[in-house]
Design an enzyme around this catalytic site. Structure first.
Site, short mmCIF file in Angstrom:
data_model
loop_
_atom_site.label_atom_id
_atom_site.label_comp_id
_atom_site.label_asym_id
_atom_site.label_seq_id
_atom_site.Cartn_x
_atom_site.Cartn_y
_atom_site.Cartn_z
N GLU A 71 39.79 31.82 77.66
CA GLU A 71 39.07 31.08 76.63
C GLU A 71 37.66 31.64 76.44
OE1 GLU A 71 40.53 29.07 74.77
OE2 GLU A 71 42.30 28.43 75.89
N ARG A 81 44.63 12.00 70.84
CA ARG A 81 45.46 10.82 70.74
C ARG A 81 46.11 10.52 72.08
NH1 ARG A 81 49.00 11.19 65.36
NH2 ARG A 81 47.71 12.97 64.88
N CYS A 134 40.35 19.91 79.09
CA CYS A 134 40.00 21.28 79.46
C CYS A 134 38.80 21.77 78.68
CB CYS A 134 41.18 22.23 79.24
SG CYS A 134 42.48 22.01 80.45
N HIS A 153 43.50 29.43 80.50
CA HIS A 153 44.64 28.53 80.31
C HIS A 153 45.90 29.24 80.78
CE1 HIS A 153 43.06 25.23 77.49
NE2 HIS A 153 43.73 24.62 78.44
N1 PCA Z 1 45.32 20.96 80.76
C1 PCA Z 1 44.74 20.02 79.84
C2 PCA Z 1 43.90 19.11 80.68
C3 PCA Z 1 44.30 19.38 82.09
C4 PCA Z 1 45.11 20.59 82.04
O1 PCA Z 1 45.55 21.20 83.03
C5 PCA Z 1 44.02 20.67 78.67
O2 PCA Z 1 44.38 21.80 78.29
O3 PCA Z 1 43.11 20.07 78.10
#
Ligand code: PCA
Length: 185
Positions: A71, A81, A134, A153
């Site tokens: 990211e 939501r 996240c 991610h």
């Molecule tokens: N993924 C979520 C929150 C916790 C996680 O492991 C996200 O991408 O926001």
């Protein structure tokens, strides 16, 4: 000191590969499991900032993605939501009232993606970490710790894929990716 973080399970899943990958990575680091709550994300970013780490590598699950993604951007917006693990679902709220609209990490994300490719781990740069926990955690890290933080991610791993029946990345690759990002010069 290097700080590595993963998240606890959420959305009814029994595990979160982001934390499993952090546990498995062979890195001399402080490893922290962060709660999937908007309040906890900010609290932990503030605690980590007090530890004065030289690098923070945060991982989270992106269940619909099929490759590891690095990211680049975090935005000052919480909108979901789907409630977090304490039942909270923000409606277009800011992560920090006094913060800018977005942060771009100073971490060399292109170099990292190249390096991962050389290691046989396909990865790409993502320009949105979403608007859930996240992104809030990444934003809070960049706000409180500074630009040396980076967020990764990960897709489901092989264990999760048994029930999701969708694409996955082996946990071993995720753990190796964590080692690469933690030690990149
Ligand atoms: N993924 C979520 C929150 C916790 C996680 O492991 C996200 O991408 O926001």
């Amino acid at each position: 000191m290097i700080v590595l973080t993963g998240f606890e399970p959420f959305k009814g899943y029994s595990r979160n590969p982001s934390w499993e990958a952090v546990l498995r990575a062979d890195v001399d680091a402080e490893k922290i499991r962060v709660p999937v709550t908007f309040s906890g994300a900010r609290e932990w970013a503030e605690r980590i900032a007090e530890m004065r780490p030289e690098r923070v590598v945060a991982l989270g699950l992106a269940e619909a993605r099929t490759q590891i993604s690095v990211e680049r951007v975090a935005i000052n917006l919480m909108d979901s939501r789907m409630p977090d693990n304490e039942g909270y679902a923000p409606d277009e709220e800011k992560v920090y009232e006094d913060g800018p609209d977005a942060y771009i990490t100073r971490f060399p994300v292109k170099r990292l993606v190249e390096k991962l490719g050389e290691e046989g781990i396909p990865a790409y740069i993502s320009n949105t970490a979403g608007t859930y926990v996240c992104n809030a955690f990444y934003y809070a890290l960049l706000h409180k710790v500074g630009g040396e933080a980076v967020f990764i991610h990960v897709p489901p791993d092989e264990v999760m894929a048994l029930s999701t029946k969708k694409a996955y990345v082996p946990l071993e690759h995720m753990a190796r990716a964590v080692e690469v990002v933690a030690t990149l010069r």
